[in-house]
Scaffold this motif. Structure first.
Motif, mmCIF file in Angstrom:
data_model
loop_
_atom_site.group_PDB
_atom_site.id
_atom_site.type_symbol
_atom_site.label_atom_id
_atom_site.label_comp_id
_atom_site.label_asym_id
_atom_site.label_seq_id
_atom_site.Cartn_x
_atom_site.Cartn_y
_atom_site.Cartn_z
ATOM 1 N N TYR A 302 54.047 32.843 42.997
ATOM 2 C CA TYR A 302 54.555 34.087 42.438
ATOM 3 C C TYR A 302 55.420 34.869 43.418
ATOM 4 O O TYR A 302 56.299 35.631 43.007
ATOM 5 C CB TYR A 302 53.398 34.965 41.946
ATOM 6 N N LEU A 303 55.180 34.706 44.717
ATOM 7 C CA LEU A 303 56.053 35.358 45.692
ATOM 8 C C LEU A 303 57.483 34.832 45.587
ATOM 9 O O LEU A 303 58.445 35.528 45.923
ATOM 10 C CB LEU A 303 55.519 35.149 47.112
ATOM 11 N N GLY A 304 57.615 33.605 45.088
ATOM 12 C CA GLY A 304 58.946 33.047 44.875
ATOM 13 C C GLY A 304 59.672 33.665 43.699
ATOM 14 O O GLY A 304 60.894 33.515 43.574
ATOM 15 N N PHE A 305 58.933 34.377 42.839
ATOM 16 C CA PHE A 305 59.557 35.023 41.674
ATOM 17 C C PHE A 305 59.917 36.483 41.938
ATOM 18 O O PHE A 305 60.524 37.139 41.096
ATOM 19 C CB PHE A 305 58.603 34.990 40.467
ATOM 20 N N VAL A 306 59.509 37.017 43.106
ATOM 21 C CA VAL A 306 59.723 38.439 43.370
ATOM 22 C C VAL A 306 61.216 38.740 43.482
ATOM 23 O O VAL A 306 61.960 38.032 44.172
ATOM 24 C CB VAL A 306 58.999 38.867 44.666
ATOM 25 N N LEU A 314 57.704 41.287 55.700
ATOM 26 C CA LEU A 314 56.600 40.489 56.206
ATOM 27 C C LEU A 314 55.312 41.303 56.233
ATOM 28 O O LEU A 314 54.224 40.760 56.032
ATOM 29 C CB LEU A 314 56.926 39.963 57.602
ATOM 30 N N ARG A 315 55.420 42.610 56.450
ATOM 31 C CA ARG A 315 54.239 43.468 56.406
ATOM 32 C C ARG A 315 53.671 43.521 54.988
ATOM 33 O O ARG A 315 52.455 43.535 54.798
ATOM 34 C CB ARG A 315 54.619 44.876 56.872
ATOM 35 N N ASP A 316 54.552 43.537 53.982
ATOM 36 C CA ASP A 316 54.094 43.487 52.587
ATOM 37 C C ASP A 316 53.327 42.198 52.326
ATOM 38 O O ASP A 316 52.284 42.198 51.656
ATOM 39 C CB ASP A 316 55.283 43.575 51.620
ATOM 40 N N VAL A 317 53.855 41.090 52.828
ATOM 41 C CA VAL A 317 53.209 39.796 52.647
ATOM 42 C C VAL A 317 51.808 39.815 53.254
ATOM 43 O O VAL A 317 50.839 39.327 52.661
ATOM 44 C CB VAL A 317 54.058 38.667 53.274
ATOM 45 N N GLU A 318 51.691 40.402 54.431
ATOM 46 C CA GLU A 318 50.383 40.474 55.084
ATOM 47 C C GLU A 318 49.407 41.327 54.276
ATOM 48 O O GLU A 318 48.218 40.999 54.174
ATOM 49 C CB GLU A 318 50.553 41.040 56.494
ATOM 50 N N LYS A 319 49.900 42.429 53.683
ATOM 51 C CA LYS A 319 49.026 43.274 52.866
ATOM 52 C C LYS A 319 48.574 42.544 51.607
ATOM 53 O O LYS A 319 47.425 42.675 51.178
ATOM 54 C CB LYS A 319 49.744 44.572 52.493
ATOM 55 N N ILE A 320 49.491 41.789 51.004
ATOM 56 C CA ILE A 320 49.131 41.021 49.804
ATOM 57 C C ILE A 320 48.045 40.011 50.142
ATOM 58 O O ILE A 320 47.054 39.858 49.406
ATOM 59 C CB ILE A 320 50.375 40.327 49.217
ATOM 60 N N LEU A 340 47.339 36.628 35.851
ATOM 61 C CA LEU A 340 47.417 38.084 35.838
ATOM 62 C C LEU A 340 46.866 38.677 37.137
ATOM 63 O O LEU A 340 47.471 39.565 37.733
ATOM 64 C CB LEU A 340 46.638 38.655 34.646
ATOM 65 N N GLN A 341 45.702 38.187 37.567
ATOM 66 C CA GLN A 341 45.089 38.766 38.754
ATOM 67 C C GLN A 341 45.974 38.566 39.978
ATOM 68 O O GLN A 341 46.161 39.487 40.783
ATOM 69 C CB GLN A 341 43.710 38.167 39.002
ATOM 70 N N ALA A 342 46.532 37.384 40.143
ATOM 71 C CA ALA A 342 47.387 37.117 41.307
ATOM 72 C C ALA A 342 48.647 37.984 41.270
ATOM 73 O O ALA A 342 49.066 38.551 42.293
ATOM 74 C CB ALA A 342 47.758 35.643 41.358
ATOM 75 N N SER A 343 49.257 38.090 40.094
ATOM 76 C CA SER A 343 50.482 38.896 40.005
ATOM 77 C C SER A 343 50.191 40.383 40.181
ATOM 78 O O SER A 343 51.014 41.126 40.716
ATOM 79 C CB SER A 343 51.202 38.642 38.681
ATOM 80 N N LEU A 344 48.988 40.816 39.789
ATOM 81 C CA LEU A 344 48.613 42.215 39.997
ATOM 82 C C LEU A 344 48.492 42.553 41.484
ATOM 83 O O LEU A 344 48.784 43.677 41.898
ATOM 84 C CB LEU A 344 47.284 42.519 39.296
ATOM 85 N N LEU A 345 48.057 41.589 42.279
ATOM 86 C CA LEU A 345 47.970 41.819 43.720
ATOM 87 C C LEU A 345 49.349 42.134 44.295
ATOM 88 O O LEU A 345 49.509 43.023 45.145
ATOM 89 C CB LEU A 345 47.389 40.581 44.422
ATOM 90 N N ILE A 346 50.357 41.399 43.820
ATOM 91 C CA ILE A 346 51.731 41.635 44.289
ATOM 92 C C ILE A 346 52.233 42.990 43.800
ATOM 93 O O ILE A 346 52.845 43.755 44.548
ATOM 94 C CB ILE A 346 52.651 40.497 43.807
ATOM 95 N N ILE A 347 51.952 43.291 42.536
ATOM 96 C CA ILE A 347 52.405 44.564 41.966
ATOM 97 C C ILE A 347 51.777 45.740 42.703
ATOM 98 O O ILE A 347 52.442 46.742 42.982
ATOM 99 C CB ILE A 347 52.073 44.618 40.456
ATOM 100 N N LYS A 348 50.498 45.630 43.053
ATOM 101 C CA LYS A 348 49.806 46.738 43.722
ATOM 102 C C LYS A 348 50.458 47.071 45.062
ATOM 103 O O LYS A 348 50.572 48.241 45.436
ATOM 104 C CB LYS A 348 48.337 46.390 43.931
ATOM 105 N N VAL A 349 50.905 46.058 45.786
ATOM 106 C CA VAL A 349 51.511 46.291 47.093
ATOM 107 C C VAL A 349 52.964 46.737 46.968
ATOM 108 O O VAL A 349 53.397 47.678 47.633
ATOM 109 C CB VAL A 349 51.418 45.023 47.974
ATOM 110 N N LEU A 350 53.736 46.077 46.111
ATOM 111 C CA LEU A 350 55.179 46.331 46.043
ATOM 112 C C LEU A 350 55.569 47.471 45.112
ATOM 113 O O LEU A 350 56.592 48.115 45.315
ATOM 114 C CB LEU A 350 55.911 45.059 45.597
#
Length: 446
Positions: A302-306, A314-320, A340-350
């Motif tokens: 999913y990080l490839g779809f951002v 890189l700090r965002d990646v570490e937080k995710i 959904l759960q994995a994509s929500l982790l990305i949404i919460k940080v970004l």
């Protein structure tokens, strides 16, 4: 294997071999551009390396401290100073002088010259805590300092004597400042001095702004340059914190900063192993022990779809990765739920504000596509993970005022077992992301 919640800080040798094998972002060319600029300069210059927190400023500056020296035949003496580590001090000049002393201690000739500057600085420093001399109708109404305290009831002769002492001290300080600058000029005569001041935007507002004053008034000498590792937006906030919201922080900083060099995120390919944040995610996941979890594979995809416009750092990646570590693993078992759960982790940080809209059942299709670059609909040869991610989110953000097609209704039954998609999402947020939390940025613009 032990699991950790923080990524070990990267060990980078100051004044070492440069970018090779250290910098993951391919910023060697940026380093060369900065070196070319520094080589051109003679008049004292302050260069602000500007980027948000977590964009890799410190790694870049530490690598550059070695690269510039090795690539330019040592034409400049580089000094790295972490301002944040010393901001417990009242006077930034103390920390800066200590950093220069440490760097020059192995060069006997330079150390002798620098000792002159240090001796002069001792006389100049008290001027930062200025002695106030206020005259009132009775003579001296308020005086701060051991030599003049209690002079309110002094005689005219005593007042004159104290006044003479005060102005003699001021003359001494002016002479000391001249000696300090003369020593700096001597030091920079044979070799430029480039002082890197990193983490300035993380310092206390007063300390950060005092540092700028020190640079301007003490070190404005030909052949001496400063490079600041800073988020100028945050530093402008420090200006407002000190002088009030009405002050234009950005304009105020122009008094001190000569040139700004934005540290632009490197151009990234959308898919594949060339995607630098994905490479970093793999490395961080290994350090944290995340690779054992089902979340690792999903997040890697999913990080490839951002959307690259979000500026995934890189700090965002570490937080995710850290957030994924503390989030319960067994909340969902279905492919759809895990998507959904994995994509929500990305949404919460970004995009934390978008997560709040999802929590309230107000997230739209545009909100989704502002985060993930998903084909509409996914192409036939698209990866299965992309199709699932697009399908489940399309059902959740389906407009309330539009009736679902029979095919969409069938998908709701298959994915959500008849439960309303938005309610399913809200329940998932409560059961997974609300259990443990990390400090997050407040908006995508911060």
């Amino acid at each position: 294997m032990d699991n950790y919640l923080t990524v070990p800080e990267m060990e980078i040798e100051l004044y070492g071999k440069g970018f090779e094998g250290v910098c993951q972002l391919g910023r060697e060319k940026d380093g060369e551009k900065l070196s070319e600029l520094v080589e051109k300069l003679s008049t004292p210059t302050v260069i602000a390396l500007d980027a948000p927190w977590g964009a890799g400023k410190t790694v870049f500056l530490k690598c550059w401290s070695g690269a510039h020296k090795s690539e330019n035949n040592g034409t400049a003496e580089i000094i790295y100073f972490d301002a944040f580590k010393d901001d417990f001090l009242d006077d930034p000049l103390i920390g800066l002088i200590s950093a220069i002393s440490e760097r020059l201690k192995d060069n006997e000739d330079k150390e002798k010259i620098w000792e002159k500057a240090k001796a002069a600085a001792l006389k100049v420093m008290p001027s930062i805590a200025r002695v106030a001399l206020a005259a009132a109708t009775s003579g001296v109404s308020e005086v701060i300092g051991p030599t003049l305290t209690g002079a309110t009831n002094a005689t005219a002769e005593e007042i004159k004597k104290l006044s003479d002492q005060f102005w003699e001290q001021e003359d001494d300080r002016k002479a000391a400042m001249t000696s300090f600058r003369s020593a700096l000029e001597e030091l920079a005569k044979e070799q430029k001095l480039v002082i890197i001041v990193d983490e300035l935007d993380r310092c206390r507002p007063d300390y950060a702004l005092d540092m700028l004053e020190v640079m301007k008034h003490f070190f404005k000498v030909e052949g001496i340059h400063f490079i600041l590792g800073v988020n100028l937006k945050q530093l402008a906030n420090s200006v407002r914190a000190r002088y009030g919201e009405a002050v234009e922080g950005e304009r105020y900083l122009q008094k001190f900063i000569s040139i700004t060099m934005p540290l632009v995120p490197p151009i990234r390919q959308h898919y594949g192993s060339a995607h630098i944040p994905i490479q970093h995610f793999r490395q961080v996941s290994g350090q944290l022990g995340l690779t054992k979890s089902w979340k690792f594979g999903r997040l890697e995809d999913y990080l490839g779809f951002v959307d690259h416009h979000l500026g995934l750092s890189l700090r965002d990646v570490e937080k995710i990765a850290t957030l994924a570590m503390i989030t319960p693993d067994n909340i969902v078992n279905s492919k759809m739920g895990r998507a959904l759960q994995a994509s929500l982790l990305i949404i919460k940080v970004l995009a934390p504000e978008t997560l709040e809209k999802a929590r309230l059942g107000q997230m739209t299709r545009d909100d989704l596509l502002a985060i993930f670059q998903l084909q509409n609909p996914p192409e036939q040869d698209a990866a299965d993970e992309e199709k699932v991610l697009f399908d489940v989110w399309s059902l959740i953000v389906h407009p309330h005022d539009q009736k679902m097609t029979p095919g969409q209704s069938d998908q709701v039954n298959d994915y959500f077992r008849g439960e309303k998609p938005r309610e399913y999402l809200r329940d998932l947020i409560a059961k997974s992301l609300d259990v443990f939390q990390l400090p997050m940025k407040t908006s995508t613009a911060s």
